[in-house]
Design a protein around this motif. Sequence first.
Motif, mmCIF file in Angstrom:
data_model
loop_
_atom_site.group_PDB
_atom_site.id
_atom_site.type_symbol
_atom_site.label_atom_id
_atom_site.label_comp_id
_atom_site.label_asym_id
_atom_site.label_seq_id
_atom_site.Cartn_x
_atom_site.Cartn_y
_atom_site.Cartn_z
ATOM 1 N N VAL A 30 0.842 -1.203 0.000
ATOM 2 C CA VAL A 30 0.000 0.000 0.000
ATOM 3 C C VAL A 30 0.875 1.249 0.000
ATOM 4 N N ALA A 31 1.872 1.281 0.876
ATOM 5 C CA ALA A 31 2.743 2.458 0.950
ATOM 6 C C ALA A 31 3.499 2.665 -0.350
ATOM 7 N N ALA A 32 3.914 1.575 -1.000
ATOM 8 C CA ALA A 32 4.687 1.694 -2.242
ATOM 9 C C ALA A 32 3.876 2.323 -3.364
ATOM 10 N N THR A 33 2.548 2.188 -3.340
ATOM 11 C CA THR A 33 1.745 2.818 -4.396
ATOM 12 C C THR A 33 1.921 4.331 -4.396
ATOM 13 N N HIS A 34 2.316 4.910 -3.264
ATOM 14 C CA HIS A 34 2.452 6.365 -3.156
ATOM 15 C C HIS A 34 3.792 6.863 -3.683
ATOM 16 N N ALA A 94 1.896 0.524 -13.978
ATOM 17 C CA ALA A 94 1.001 0.874 -12.872
ATOM 18 C C ALA A 94 0.946 -0.304 -11.913
ATOM 19 N N MET A 95 0.889 -0.009 -10.640
ATOM 20 C CA MET A 95 0.724 -1.074 -9.655
ATOM 21 C C MET A 95 -0.703 -1.580 -9.718
ATOM 22 N N HIS A 141 -8.724 0.174 -1.540
ATOM 23 C CA HIS A 141 -9.331 1.302 -2.249
ATOM 24 C C HIS A 141 -9.238 2.589 -1.440
ATOM 25 N N GLU A 142 -9.253 2.481 -0.108
ATOM 26 C CA GLU A 142 -9.240 3.669 0.745
ATOM 27 C C GLU A 142 -7.843 4.062 1.205
ATOM 28 N N THR A 143 -6.820 3.287 0.833
ATOM 29 C CA THR A 143 -5.471 3.572 1.345
ATOM 30 C C THR A 143 -4.427 3.757 0.255
ATOM 31 N N VAL A 144 -4.636 3.194 -0.945
ATOM 32 C CA VAL A 144 -3.614 3.291 -1.986
ATOM 33 C C VAL A 144 -3.689 4.631 -2.699
ATOM 34 N N HIS A 145 -2.672 4.904 -3.487
ATOM 35 C CA HIS A 145 -2.645 6.104 -4.312
ATOM 36 C C HIS A 145 -3.623 5.981 -5.473
ATOM 37 N N GLN A 146 -4.516 6.911 -5.617
ATOM 38 C CA GLN A 146 -5.400 7.060 -6.777
ATOM 39 C C GLN A 146 -5.976 5.719 -7.242
ATOM 40 N N PRO A 147 -6.849 5.108 -6.460
ATOM 41 C CA PRO A 147 -7.362 3.778 -6.817
ATOM 42 C C PRO A 147 -8.288 3.810 -8.020
ATOM 43 N N MET A 148 -8.221 2.745 -8.825
ATOM 44 C CA MET A 148 -9.161 2.546 -9.927
ATOM 45 C C MET A 148 -9.717 1.135 -9.795
ATOM 46 N N MET A 149 -10.917 1.018 -9.219
ATOM 47 C CA MET A 149 -11.553 -0.281 -9.011
ATOM 48 C C MET A 149 -12.255 -0.719 -10.296
ATOM 49 N N THR A 150 -12.079 -1.974 -10.665
ATOM 50 C CA THR A 150 -12.717 -2.478 -11.877
ATOM 51 C C THR A 150 -13.005 -3.966 -11.753
ATOM 52 N N VAL A 151 -14.080 -4.392 -12.420
ATOM 53 C CA VAL A 151 -14.391 -5.810 -12.539
ATOM 54 C C VAL A 151 -14.245 -6.251 -13.981
ATOM 55 N N ASN A 152 -14.798 -5.482 -14.912
ATOM 56 C CA ASN A 152 -14.757 -5.892 -16.322
ATOM 57 C C ASN A 152 -14.417 -4.740 -17.257
ATOM 58 N N THR A 153 -13.646 -3.779 -16.783
ATOM 59 C CA THR A 153 -13.237 -2.677 -17.639
ATOM 60 C C THR A 153 -12.414 -3.196 -18.815
ATOM 61 N N GLN A 181 -1.762 10.692 5.177
ATOM 62 C CA GLN A 181 -0.488 10.758 5.903
ATOM 63 C C GLN A 181 0.626 10.063 5.121
ATOM 64 N N LEU A 182 0.291 8.934 4.470
ATOM 65 C CA LEU A 182 1.288 8.251 3.640
ATOM 66 C C LEU A 182 1.760 9.157 2.510
ATOM 67 N N ALA A 183 0.805 9.814 1.845
ATOM 68 C CA ALA A 183 1.164 10.699 0.737
ATOM 69 C C ALA A 183 2.041 11.846 1.221
ATOM 70 N N ALA A 184 1.716 12.415 2.386
ATOM 71 C CA ALA A 184 2.505 13.520 2.918
ATOM 72 C C ALA A 184 3.906 13.081 3.322
ATOM 73 N N TRP A 185 4.025 11.871 3.863
ATOM 74 C CA TRP A 185 5.339 11.358 4.274
ATOM 75 C C TRP A 185 6.198 10.992 3.076
ATOM 76 N N LEU A 186 5.615 10.268 2.122
ATOM 77 C CA LEU A 186 6.412 9.697 1.039
ATOM 78 C C LEU A 186 6.598 10.634 -0.150
ATOM 79 N N GLY A 187 5.717 11.603 -0.313
ATOM 80 C CA GLY A 187 5.858 12.516 -1.446
ATOM 81 C C GLY A 187 7.235 13.158 -1.528
ATOM 82 N N PRO A 188 7.730 13.764 -0.455
ATOM 83 C CA PRO A 188 9.060 14.395 -0.508
ATOM 84 C C PRO A 188 10.215 13.402 -0.632
ATOM 85 N N LEU A 189 9.935 12.110 -0.434
ATOM 86 C CA LEU A 189 11.010 11.108 -0.436
ATOM 87 C C LEU A 189 11.132 10.375 -1.772
ATOM 88 N N ARG A 190 10.341 10.772 -2.783
ATOM 89 C CA ARG A 190 10.375 10.040 -4.055
ATOM 90 C C ARG A 190 11.757 10.085 -4.699
#
Length: 395
Positions: free
Chosen positions: A29-33, A142-143, A63-75, A192-201
């Motif tokens: 989950v953290a790595a998606t950010h 994409a992850m 879906h509520e924790t990863v970066h920019q989720p895209m949920m799909t079943v049959n896209t 919080q994950l996005a705020a922590w990891l954004g500057p560390l990319r």
Amino acid sequence: MLLDELRAAIGKYVALPSEEALAAVTLWVAATHIQRALQHAPRLAVVSPTKGCGKSRVLDVLHETVHQPMMTVNTSPAVIFRVIGKNPPTLLVDEADTIFGPKASGDSEILRGLLNAGHQRNRPAWRISGPDHKPTPFPTFAMAAIAGIGDLPDTIMDRAVVLRMQKRKPGEKVTPFRSRYSVPELNALRDQLAAWLGPLRGRAARMVPQMPVEDRAADTWEPLVIIADLAGGHWPAQARAACLAMTRHEAVQDEQSSLKTRLLRDIHRIFAQADNPEALATQDLVAALVQDAEAPWAEHGTKGLNAYHLSNLLRHFNISPANYRFDQGRQAKAYMRNRFLDAWARNCPDLVAVVPEPELGASPAHVAQGRPPAAPAGTLPVGPPGGPAGPKRTL
């Protein structure tokens, strides 16, 4: 520590198969950010032997924790090609068994190719696009988390951190997932994950962590280990321990899967050599398997394959022996040929050839009374057990 809070939140809503699996999901989950800083985008394969094991709940939490989720079943693959860009979403694919199963459409191979290519950066898919019909590269990196019953295609599993979900034990409790309180809690951790990891990319992009595995396993687990090294504390050792334990477990699964596939193929051959009877007695099937000098069955176990071993190996495919009345009134435990049809279609597709549908108005085959119903010789109903038959296939 933020990763500890995330781990506790995930473990509250989902019963994962092991502590190593819980650590792996937390790091994934953290790595998606930091996707834009990564060379590889590990897949998260969420698989189970049956329904009701918590796969969809895992996707709810992701879906509520990863970066920019895209949920799909049959896209369709065309949609996914067009949403992946420089800042790719995190793909969450549910019901993958319907996408990659025997009844899959032609799009499934395109989607599998996309998921395979997207594991590594700079593997675009070229398509003719636009009013001028020019060759256009579409990013694939994409992850992705992919959930389904049964194993996913080998090429995807080989690029994935694999969660083998199981039904909860009696007394094993999880907190019900409710949008009114679960979503705000998880979204707060996501932010919080996005705020922590954004500057560390930038730092993450330069890191070359020491890995306990090699080759593709190292490619897949490196983003998770990078996150652990950025976090420090107990996480670097815990991430590497989880990597070793889970990759070794999958190596054992691969070995067992290869053995079971070999068994299916050998049984198919034995049925064919006997002119595809409705059933073969267990003792006759075991004897035929053991007599094959080029097969591993004579050395299986301590004294060679027996009826118990055979039943245990076939249990994964939902195949078991039953009482059967042969000619001259002889009754014995036996394996019905029609119980193997679905397993052959799913695991040995090269043994399956499509044949035309019968003409309209053709009379159905007569089923002999007093015996379990069997598929007409040379046909295979493709579809869920107990459901309507689909196109017929010859085995």
